[in-house]
Design an enzyme around this catalytic site. Structure first.
Site, PDB file in Angstrom:
ATOM      1  N   ASP A  31     -15.555  29.937  11.895  1.00  0.00           N
ATOM      2  CA  ASP A  31     -16.014  31.322  12.009  1.00  0.00           C
ATOM      3  C   ASP A  31     -14.830  32.199  12.423  1.00  0.00           C
ATOM      4  OD1 ASP A  31     -19.101  32.682  12.632  1.00  0.00           O
ATOM      5  OD2 ASP A  31     -17.299  33.790  13.199  1.00  0.00           O
ATOM      6  N   ASN A  87     -29.673  31.788  11.222  1.00  0.00           N
ATOM      7  CA  ASN A  87     -30.420  33.047  11.277  1.00  0.00           C
ATOM      8  C   ASN A  87     -30.927  33.442   9.891  1.00  0.00           C
ATOM      9  OD1 ASN A  87     -29.708  33.265  14.008  1.00  0.00           O
ATOM     10  ND2 ASN A  87     -27.796  34.318  13.510  1.00  0.00           N
ATOM     11  N   HIS A 100     -26.275  30.112   6.078  1.00  0.00           N
ATOM     12  CA  HIS A 100     -25.212  29.453   6.835  1.00  0.00           C
ATOM     13  C   HIS A 100     -25.755  28.914   8.146  1.00  0.00           C
ATOM     14  CE1 HIS A 100     -25.190  33.741   7.851  1.00  0.00           C
ATOM     15  NE2 HIS A 100     -24.815  33.387   9.074  1.00  0.00           N
ATOM     16  N   PHE A 101     -25.202  27.797   8.541  1.00  0.00           N
ATOM     17  CA  PHE A 101     -25.497  27.177   9.833  1.00  0.00           C
ATOM     18  C   PHE A 101     -24.258  27.331  10.706  1.00  0.00           C
ATOM     19  CE2 PHE A 101     -29.445  24.698   9.216  1.00  0.00           C
ATOM     20  CZ  PHE A 101     -29.611  24.899   7.847  1.00  0.00           C
ATOM     21  N   HIS A 102     -24.469  27.789  11.944  1.00  0.00           N
ATOM     22  CA  HIS A 102     -23.380  27.843  12.922  1.00  0.00           C
ATOM     23  C   HIS A 102     -23.398  26.527  13.709  1.00  0.00           C
ATOM     24  CE1 HIS A 102     -23.011  32.403  12.999  1.00  0.00           C
ATOM     25  NE2 HIS A 102     -24.231  32.289  12.514  1.00  0.00           N
TER      26      HIS A 102
HETATM   27  P1  AMP Z   1     -24.913  35.641  11.147  1.00  0.00           P
HETATM   28  O1  AMP Z   1     -25.063  36.690  12.197  1.00  0.00           O
HETATM   29  O2  AMP Z   1     -25.712  34.411  11.441  1.00  0.00           O
HETATM   30  O3  AMP Z   1     -25.175  36.184   9.757  1.00  0.00           O
HETATM   31  O4  AMP Z   1     -23.405  35.183  11.219  1.00  0.00           O
HETATM   32  C1  AMP Z   1     -22.417  35.516  10.302  1.00  0.00           C
HETATM   33  C2  AMP Z   1     -21.124  34.930  10.819  1.00  0.00           C
HETATM   34  O5  AMP Z   1     -20.151  35.002   9.793  1.00  0.00           O
HETATM   35  C3  AMP Z   1     -20.545  35.658  12.043  1.00  0.00           C
HETATM   36  O6  AMP Z   1     -20.431  34.740  13.117  1.00  0.00           O
HETATM   37  C4  AMP Z   1     -19.184  36.131  11.543  1.00  0.00           C
HETATM   38  O7  AMP Z   1     -18.192  36.055  12.534  1.00  0.00           O
HETATM   39  C5  AMP Z   1     -18.915  35.174  10.403  1.00  0.00           C
HETATM   40  N1  AMP Z   1     -17.987  35.678   9.395  1.00  0.00           N
HETATM   41  C6  AMP Z   1     -18.029  36.884   8.774  1.00  0.00           C
HETATM   42  N2  AMP Z   1     -17.018  36.991   7.901  1.00  0.00           N
HETATM   43  C7  AMP Z   1     -16.326  35.832   7.962  1.00  0.00           C
HETATM   44  C8  AMP Z   1     -15.168  35.328   7.316  1.00  0.00           C
HETATM   45  N3  AMP Z   1     -14.490  36.053   6.401  1.00  0.00           N
HETATM   46  N4  AMP Z   1     -14.721  34.093   7.627  1.00  0.00           N
HETATM   47  C9  AMP Z   1     -15.384  33.351   8.557  1.00  0.00           C
HETATM   48  N5  AMP Z   1     -16.496  33.765   9.202  1.00  0.00           N
HETATM   49  C10 AMP Z   1     -16.949  34.995   8.920  1.00  0.00           C
END
Ligand code: AMP
Length: 146
Positions: A31, A87, A100-102
């Site tokens: 991330d 989310n 996506h999974f964190h």
């Molecule tokens: P969400 O709030 O679950 O949609 O999380 C989206 C995640 O994507 C956030 O934690 C961002 O920091 C991450 N993110 C956005 N753009 C990028 C990128 N170019 N490379 C890596 N992570 C990203």
């Protein structure tokens, strides 16, 4: 055609990422704004916004890979505790509309903060029955409302 998300552009190689894993169905990368050291994302190559839209094939591939990513992040960072967060929908804090999974290590005071207010299960059996009805072989899946 929907507007490509930032993750579509990563999949297309237009935008760089710090890749940690890739196979036919799945990509995992760090991330860009980590909550903690080792915060990684695991995405299907299938271009769907929400978990409930994923094919069984993508879902199975993600399920197989997630524990491997977790083990690798634990080994690389030394973390023993972590959260897996996924989310769906803006009100549920989704900002990138590609599934996506964190994987978020909890290290010291760094990690996911959870504001969880437990309620009381009042109509448990009726609710479980209503959900089961949609999971039966001939059950009707509810409409997507996100
Ligand atoms: P969400 O709030 O679950 O949609 O999380 C989206 C995640 O994507 C956030 O934690 C961002 O920091 C991450 N993110 C956005 N753009 C990028 C990128 N170019 N490379 C890596 N992570 C990203």
């Amino acid at each position: 055609m929907p507007i490509p998300t930032i993750f579509d552009r990563i999949l297309d190689g237009e935008i760089p990422c710090h890749r940690v894993y890739e196979d036919e169905h799945v990509l995992s990368f760090l991330d860009v704004s980590p909550i903690s050291r080792g915060h990684a994302l695991v995405i299907p190559k299938e271009r769907k916004a929400h978990l409930h839209e994923l094919s069984d094939e993508s879902a199975a591939a993600i399920g197989r890979v997630l524990p491997r990513i977790a083990r690798a992040v634990m080994a690389a960072t030394g973390c023993e505790h972590y959260n897996v967060l996924q989310n769906n929908g803006a009100q549920a804090h989704q900002s990138v509309f590609h599934v996506h999974f964190h994987v978020i290590p909890h290290i010291g005071d760094q990690g996911l903060g959870v504001d969880w207010k437990p309620g009381t299960l009042a109509d448990g059996e009726a609710l479980a029955q209503a959900i089961r009805a949609h999971l039966e072989p001939n059950g009707t899946q509810p409409p997507y409302t996100l």
